[in-house]
Scaffold this motif. Structure first.
Motif, short mmCIF file in Angstrom:
data_model
loop_
_atom_site.label_atom_id
_atom_site.label_comp_id
_atom_site.label_asym_id
_atom_site.label_seq_id
_atom_site.Cartn_x
_atom_site.Cartn_y
_atom_site.Cartn_z
N LEU A 81 9.15 -43.37 -8.99
CA LEU A 81 9.67 -42.74 -9.81
C LEU A 81 7.85 -42.46 -10.18
O LEU A 81 8.05 -40.94 -10.35
N HIS A 82 7.59 -43.31 -10.37
CA HIS A 82 5.99 -43.22 -11.13
C HIS A 82 4.81 -42.07 -9.86
O HIS A 82 4.38 -41.36 -10.97
N GLN A 83 5.31 -42.36 -9.27
CA GLN A 83 4.68 -41.65 -8.01
C GLN A 83 4.93 -39.81 -7.81
O GLN A 83 4.48 -38.85 -7.54
N LEU A 84 6.28 -40.32 -7.84
CA LEU A 84 6.83 -38.91 -7.73
C LEU A 84 6.56 -38.08 -8.80
O LEU A 84 6.28 -36.89 -9.26
N LEU A 85 6.20 -38.31 -9.87
CA LEU A 85 6.42 -37.95 -11.22
C LEU A 85 4.79 -37.51 -11.03
O LEU A 85 4.01 -35.84 -12.03
N ARG A 103 12.26 -35.47 -1.91
CA ARG A 103 11.35 -36.65 -1.52
C ARG A 103 11.50 -38.02 -1.52
O ARG A 103 10.36 -38.95 -0.57
N VAL A 104 12.69 -38.25 -2.05
CA VAL A 104 12.52 -39.80 -2.46
C VAL A 104 13.58 -39.79 -1.29
O VAL A 104 14.62 -39.74 -1.26
N LEU A 105 14.29 -40.80 -0.28
CA LEU A 105 14.83 -41.20 0.16
C LEU A 105 15.91 -42.30 -0.19
O LEU A 105 15.13 -43.59 0.92
N ILE A 106 16.18 -43.11 -0.19
CA ILE A 106 17.40 -44.03 -0.42
C ILE A 106 18.66 -45.00 0.04
O ILE A 106 19.70 -43.88 0.25
N LEU A 107 18.48 -45.45 1.64
CA LEU A 107 19.30 -44.92 1.97
C LEU A 107 20.02 -47.03 2.05
O LEU A 107 19.45 -48.36 1.46
N VAL A 108 21.39 -47.14 1.92
CA VAL A 108 22.35 -48.45 1.73
C VAL A 108 23.45 -48.47 2.66
O VAL A 108 23.81 -47.42 3.43
N PRO A 109 24.10 -49.44 2.51
CA PRO A 109 25.06 -49.38 3.64
C PRO A 109 26.39 -49.42 3.09
O PRO A 109 27.23 -48.93 3.63
N THR A 110 26.65 -48.95 1.94
CA THR A 110 27.90 -49.19 1.19
C THR A 110 28.23 -47.78 0.02
O THR A 110 27.10 -47.71 -1.01
N VAL A 152 18.48 -29.36 -4.29
CA VAL A 152 17.19 -29.84 -4.04
C VAL A 152 17.21 -30.94 -5.43
O VAL A 152 15.71 -31.21 -5.90
N PRO A 153 17.31 -31.72 -5.12
CA PRO A 153 17.47 -33.07 -5.89
C PRO A 153 16.55 -33.61 -5.01
O PRO A 153 15.37 -33.92 -3.88
N ASP A 154 15.79 -34.07 -6.14
CA ASP A 154 14.67 -35.15 -6.07
C ASP A 154 14.51 -36.23 -5.11
O ASP A 154 13.53 -36.85 -4.18
#
Length: 437
Positions: free
Chosen positions: A59-63, A75-82, A123-125
Motif C-alpha cells: 500500500l505504501h508503494q501504491l500511494l 495494480r495490486v492483486l492478492i490471490l487466496v484459496p478461500t 477500477v479498484p486499486d
C-alpha cells in the motif's frame, strides 16, 4: 516501532488508530525487503501478522505511485484459496487504507458475475480474489491483468492442494508486467510449491520465521484414543459439555461428517454452526459472523476454515478427524493460541489414525500429551510396545531360523495400512475432488 519502517504517514495514522505499535517479527523482517522492491518468499506461523506484513509495504508503494501521477488501474492483486480468507484480507485492506483514497474490491465464487464485472469497471486499486473466479474475469476481459504491478500469493500451498495449479499458472502468466511477486504461507509446503516458487519469483529473498517445531508455544496439544465411531461421538460431546472455553472449532475431513455432527449436536441442544465448501456464500458468511459474534460457541468445519481466518476468542480446537498432513494440522490448531493467548488442541484418534498421528509428531518434532476422559476410557490405547526378555528373544531367533528353511506362505491381506512419512502426509486412495472456493 512502525514509524521506523518508513511507511507512509497515512498508513501510520491507521496503525495508530488501531493500536498497532510494535511490528511482529515477520513484519519487522518482511516490510523492509518489500519496500526495497525484492521478490519475497516468507514462511511464518499462523497468527504472526503475515497479512499486514505484505499489505502495509505494498500500500505504501501504491500511494507513492499515485502521488507521482500514475493513471488509475488495478495494480495490486492478492490471490487466496478461500472465500473466507478473501473477505478477511479485504477487511484488513480497508482498515489500513482508511485514511487514503485507495479503493479495494473482492471477486470470489458464489457471487454474481455481472455484479463483479461492474465492480471491476470502477477500477479498484487493490483486488482480492480466489483463482477460479478471477480467471473467468481475465478470460472475459473484465479484469485487465496486464496492469497488475504487485502480485501476492497468500497460502499458495493450499491453493495447490485444492487443485488450482493450472489456474494459478494462467493468472501468473496474465500478470506479465508485474514488478514484484510475494509468496506468504504458514508452512514450507511440498515439491509443487517449491517448483512454483522457482518459476514465479525473481531472485527472491527467503524468510523463515517460527518453524513448525516451535509451533504454538501457548497451545497445549493432546490426543484421546477412541475405540469406535460411537465412542468418538461421546468423547466430543463430553469435551463440548465440560471443557472451559469461549469458542471451539471442530474439524472434520469431509463435508458429510461435518453435517452429521452438526445434526447430532443440534439434537442435543448445542449452539453450533457448520461451515464447508458445499454451503452457499450467504450461509458461509452467516456461519462465520454468528460464530465471531458469539451467536454460536461451536463451529464444525472442514479445512475450508483452517487457513488464515483470525477469529477472536477461539481457545479450543478439536480434530474430530485427524488431518491428512502435518501442514493441515498446523493450520487447524493455528486457529487457537493466537497473539500469545492460551489455547488447547485435542485430536481424537482411532486405531487406524495412529500411524498418521505419529508421522505428524515427527514432522513437528513434538510429542502430544495423552489424555483419558473420566467415565469414557476405551479399550484402545495405542499399539503395545512389548520388550522381549533374553530368553524370549532367543526363542524368537530359533523360530525365525526354522521359518527361513521352510517354504514361505503368503497370507492374503484384507486391508492395506495407510503409509505415512516424516513429512506428515498420508496418501489417499483417490484424488480428492476440487472443493469450491
Amino acid at each position: 516501532m512502525f514509524a521506523q519502517l518508513n511507511l507512509h504517514e497515512r498508513l501510520l495514522r491507521a496503525l495508530e488508530e488501531n493500536a498497532f505499535v510494535e511490528p511482529t517479527p515477520v513484519q519487522q523482517e518482511a516490510i523492509p525487503v518489500i519496500l526495497a522492491g525484492r521478490d519475497l518468499r516468507a514462511t511464518a506461523q499462523t497468527g504472526s501478522g503475515k497479512t499486514a506484513a505484505f499489505l502495509l509495504p505494498v500500500l505504501h508503494q501504491l500511494l507513492t505511485m499515485q502521488e507521482g501521477g500514475a493513471t488509475p488501474a488495478t495494480r495490486v492483486l492478492i490471490l487466496v484459496p478461500t472465500r473466507e480468507l478473501a473477505r478477511q484480507i479485504l477487511e484488513e485492506t480497508e482498515r489500513f487504507a482508511r485514511f487514503t483514497f485507495l479503493q479495494s474490491a473482492m471477486v470470489i465464487g458464489g457471487e454474481g458475475f455481472k455484479e463483479q464485472s461492474a465492480l471491476l469497471r470502477k477500477v479498484p486499486d487493490v483486488l482480492v480474489a480466489t483463482p477460479g473466479r478471477l480467471l473467468e474475469h481475465i478470460q472475459a476481459g473484465s479484469m485487465p491483468a496486464g496492469e497488475v504491478r504487485w502480485l501476492i500469493l497468500d497460502e499458495a500451498d493450499r491453493m495447490l492442494d485444492m487443485g488450482f495449479a493450472e489456474d494459478m499458472q494462467a493468472i501468473i502468466s496474465a500478470c506479465g508486467n508485474r514488478q514484484q511477486t510475494l509468496l506468504f504461507s504458514a508452512t514450507t509446503g511440498g515439491r509443487a510449491l517449491r517448483e512454483i516458487t522457482q518459476a514465479v519469483l525473481r531472485d527472491p529473498q527467503h524468510l523463515m520465521l517460527n518453524p513448525v517445531s516451535q509451533l504454538s508455544e501457548t497451545t497445549r496439544q493432546q490426543v484421546i484414543t477412541a475405540e469406535s465411531a460411537a465412542h468418538k461421538e461421546k468423547l466430543l460431546a463430553w469435551l463440548l459439555a465440560n471443557e472451559n472455553y469461549r469458542k471451539a472449532m471442530v474439524f472434520t475431513n469431509t463435508r458429510a461428517m461435518a453435517d452429521q455432527l452438526y445434526g447430532r449436536l443440534r439434537a442435543q441442544d448445542y449452539r453450533v454452526f457448520v461451515l464447508h465448501g458445499e454451503k452457499d456464500q450467504q450461509e458461509r458468511k452467516m456461519a462465520l459472523e454468528r460464530f465471531s459474534q458469539g451467536g454460536e460457541r461451536v463451529l464444525i468445519a472442514t479445512d475450508v476454515a483452517a487457513r488464515g481466518l483470525d477469529i477472536e476468542g477461539v481457545d479450543l480446537v478439536i480434530n474430530y478427524d485427524m488431518p491428512r498432513s502435518g501442514d493441515e494440522y498446523v493450520h487447524r490448531i493455528g486457529r487457537t493460541g493466537r497473539s500469545g493467548e492460551d489455547g488447547l488442541a485435542i485430536s481424537l484418534i482411532e486405531h487406524l489414525d495412529w500411524n498418521l498421528m505419529s508421522s505428524i509428531q515427527r514432522y513437528l518434532k513434538q510429542t502430544f500429551e495423552k489424555r483419558v476422559l473420566p467415565g469414557l476410557k476405551g479399550g484402545y490405547h495405542g499399539p503395545k510396545n512389548v520388550k522381549s526378555s533374553g530368553k524370549a528373544a532367543g526363542s524368537k531367533k530359533k523360530k525365525a531360523a526354522d521359518k527361513k528353511s521352510a517354504k514361505p506362505v503368503r497370507k492374503p491381506s484384507l486391508r492395506k495400512k495407510p503409509l505415512t512419512g516424516d513429512d506428515g502426509h498420508a496418501p489417499l486412495r483417490k484424488k480428492p475432488a476440487r472443493p469450491a472456493e
